[in-house]
Enzyme design. Structure first.
Site, PDB file in Angstrom:
ATOM      1  N   GLY A 296      11.255 -43.414 -22.443  1.00 19.60           N
ATOM      2  CA  GLY A 296      12.628 -43.301 -22.921  1.00 19.60           C
ATOM      3  C   GLY A 296      13.466 -44.375 -23.414  1.00 19.60           C
ATOM      4  O   GLY A 296      13.623 -45.374 -22.719  1.00 19.60           O
TER       5      GLY A 296
ATOM      6  N   GLY B  46      16.811 -44.662 -23.920  1.00 18.17           N
ATOM      7  CA  GLY B  46      18.283 -44.608 -23.629  1.00 18.17           C
ATOM      8  C   GLY B  46      18.978 -45.937 -23.126  1.00 18.17           C
ATOM      9  O   GLY B  46      18.249 -47.065 -23.203  1.00 18.17           O
ATOM     10  N   PHE B  47      20.072 -45.893 -22.428  1.00 18.78           N
ATOM     11  CA  PHE B  47      20.549 -47.227 -21.702  1.00 18.78           C
ATOM     12  C   PHE B  47      19.485 -47.628 -20.532  1.00 18.78           C
ATOM     13  O   PHE B  47      19.375 -48.798 -20.651  1.00 18.78           O
ATOM     14  CB  PHE B  47      21.751 -46.587 -21.065  1.00 18.78           C
ATOM     15  CG  PHE B  47      22.864 -46.170 -21.924  1.00 18.78           C
ATOM     16  CD1 PHE B  47      23.436 -47.245 -22.742  1.00 18.78           C
ATOM     17  CD2 PHE B  47      23.247 -44.937 -22.022  1.00 18.78           C
ATOM     18  CE1 PHE B  47      24.578 -46.995 -23.628  1.00 18.78           C
ATOM     19  CE2 PHE B  47      24.374 -44.409 -22.986  1.00 18.78           C
ATOM     20  CZ  PHE B  47      24.739 -45.739 -23.776  1.00 18.78           C
ATOM     21  N   GLY B  48      19.046 -46.919 -19.988  1.00 14.67           N
ATOM     22  CA  GLY B  48      18.061 -47.489 -18.969  1.00 14.67           C
ATOM     23  C   GLY B  48      16.928 -48.255 -19.541  1.00 14.67           C
ATOM     24  O   GLY B  48      16.428 -49.447 -19.097  1.00 14.67           O
TER      25      GLY B  48
ATOM     26  N   GLU C 250      36.799 -33.617 -24.167  1.00 13.66           N
ATOM     27  CA  GLU C 250      36.733 -34.545 -25.362  1.00 13.66           C
ATOM     28  C   GLU C 250      36.734 -33.721 -26.531  1.00 13.66           C
ATOM     29  O   GLU C 250      37.262 -33.802 -27.486  1.00 13.66           O
ATOM     30  CB  GLU C 250      35.987 -35.529 -25.185  1.00 13.66           C
ATOM     31  CG  GLU C 250      36.389 -36.613 -24.273  1.00 13.66           C
ATOM     32  CD  GLU C 250      35.532 -37.953 -23.637  1.00 13.66           C
ATOM     33  OE1 GLU C 250      35.848 -38.559 -22.810  1.00 13.66           O
ATOM     34  OE2 GLU C 250      34.531 -37.689 -24.411  1.00 13.66           O
TER      35      GLU C 250
ATOM     36  N   ASP D  20      19.672 -41.146 -15.373  1.00 11.33           N
ATOM     37  CA  ASP D  20      19.980 -40.014 -15.020  1.00 11.33           C
ATOM     38  C   ASP D  20      18.685 -39.096 -14.227  1.00 11.33           C
ATOM     39  O   ASP D  20      18.983 -38.054 -13.762  1.00 11.33           O
ATOM     40  CB  ASP D  20      20.367 -38.917 -16.311  1.00 11.33           C
ATOM     41  CG  ASP D  20      21.482 -39.539 -16.813  1.00 11.33           C
ATOM     42  OD1 ASP D  20      22.259 -40.153 -16.086  1.00 11.33           O
ATOM     43  OD2 ASP D  20      21.934 -39.058 -17.798  1.00 11.33           O
TER      44      ASP D  20
END
Length: 446
Positions: free
Chosen positions: A23, A25-27, A183, A312
């Site tokens: 992954g 992503g941010f992590g 949003e 997440d």
């Protein structure tokens, strides 16, 4: 044609412990950046070759930003200074904890430490019809599909002779009133008021209905009741039709039916109603609860000392967060950085330190000068100040100087002109069963 059997992972052998991260992503990226190749070989897997800033995905869908403004190639994030870092754009299909081996579409690889940072995927709650006909908003291809659908609908509405078909094309239903739904609804409302009348001077956009549907009793359920109330007021001022305590039962591509029988004719249903963990096959079912891996205070998956989960996909229950940390970027970023330090402690024979989450607050924007913020110390902001805070935070956490500059310049330009980017249908979207659209596009291309 290239055969999968001709491909391999081609990861060099190493005498150092191998850390496999699934992954980007941010992590995953924050973990990889903080790991020194003095101690580890780091291998990162992700199905796509870029890191995306998903909080701005809705702006790509509404032509406010181009896709490359919110994405950065993973290889560019790890330059020559990361000499023993290896990235492969392939999907990990299976984990074998007994042999400490992961499987991919092009081969297997052993690991010393495995970190699962796969994040989430769209949850359709088992409704295959909604999955097939609705538009999710989780990845860049989703945003581009939705962008094409929106502008194709406006073009078709401008050409149709049928009033009922035109209304169906102008009705947009957004399911899920979390930050993404709110949003997106605000962005569409501003487009309806300031952009579309100029593009289509012969069409009455007062007939364009934007519905925001939520199963719970208020919009923005993860945020404070005060933020929810203010957000609902702003949405209603923008002309958004809000339907609370309402659940979708079916959607066939033309008609959405709610529980209770109410129906709305629409060609565009956007599904932002929920997510579920993107788990990997191979780990025991006892390690998963509500689609997330159960982890201890060190992010170790239950029952394993060498397999971790962050972001997440990780469910770390604490006294303050009995249902786990919120599914936003900050827990993933902080867990990635913290786990990097703990892996180094393991190599040095030091005691691991438990993870403690620092909540920096939550933000959501509805439109120009319309935003809400829940900040530490029970501080709540709304209006222009919260809007400026939202702008600053999102620019700060974008990856890459170029992206920061492009997004900031776009926002400044839009502040003075209300223009929403290049409204170009680059890759037309249609479903395979839509034979009329398929034939029309085929003849257009001839």
């Amino acid at each position: 044609m290239l055969d999968l059997q001709e491909l391999s992972l081609n990861i060099p052998d190493t005498a150092k412990p191998r850390v496999v991260i699934v992954g980007g992503g941010f992590g995953g990226t924050n973990l990889a950046k903080k790991l020194s190749d003095k101690y580890f070989q780091v291998v990162l897997f992700d199905r796509q070759n870029y890191h995306g800033f998903w909080p701005l995905l809705y702006q790509v869908a509404t032509a406010g930003l181009e896709p490359d403004a919110i994405a950065e190639p993973l290889r560019k994030m790890f330059d020559e200074d990361y000499k023993d870092f290896h990235f492969r754009p392939v999907r990990v299909t299976h984990v074998d904890p007994a042999t400490k081996m992961i499987s991919t579409l092009v081969g297997d690889l052993s690991y010393d430490y495995l970190i699962i940072a796969t994040g989430t995927k769209t949850n359709y709650f088992g409704n295959e019809q909604i999955k097939h006909f609705s538009f999710p908003l989780k990845r860049l291809p989703d945003a581009l599909n939705l962008r094409s659908q929106l502008f194709q609908s406006f073009e078709q509405a401008n050409m149709t002779k049928s009033e009922s078909v035109r209304q169906s094309l102008l009705n947009i239903v957004i399911v899920g009133a979390g930050p993404t739904g709110v949003e997106l609804a605000g962005s569409l409302a501003e487009m309806r008021k300031h952009v579309l009348p100029g593009d289509y001077p012969g069409m009455d956009f007062s007939r364009m209905n934007i519905y925001l549907v939520e199963g719970l009793e208020r919009v923005l359920p993860p945020m404070s009741p005060k933020a929810s109330r203010k957000t609902q007021e702003n949405l209603e001022k923008l002309g958004i039709i809000i339907k609370l305590k309402t659940f979708v039962e079916t959607y066939d591509g033309e008609v959405v039916t709610f529980k209770g029988g109410e129906q709305i004719q629409t060609r565009t249903l956007i599904w932002a109603a929920g997510v579920m963990g993107a788990t990997i096959e191979g780990l025991p079912e006892t390690t998963v609860e509500k689609g997330r891996y159960l982890v201890n205070e060190y992010n170790q998956i239950q029952g394993f000392a060498d397999i971790f989960a962050i972001g997440d996909i990780a469910l770390m229950k604490t006294e303050k967060y009995p249902k786990g940390h919120p599914g936003v970027a900050q827990p993933a970023i902080q867990q990635g950085i913290h786990l990097a330090k703990n892996l180094k402690r393991i190599q040095k024979g030091e005691v691991l330190k438990p993870f403690e989450y620092f909540d920096k607050g939550s933000l959501a924007i509805v439109g120009r000068s319309k935003a809400v913020a829940d900040l530490p110390g029970n501080l709540h902001l709304s209006g222009f100040v919260a809007w400026v805070a939202w702008l600053f935070v999102h620019i700060y956490y974008l990856i890459g100087f170029r992206n920061k500059l492009v997004v900031l310049s776009n926002w400044i330009y839009r502040f003075f002109t209300y223009e929403s980017g290049t409204r170009i249908i680059i890759r037309p979207f249609y479903r395979k069963e839509d034979k009329v659209a398929e034939e029309f596009m085929r003849k257009q291309a001839e």
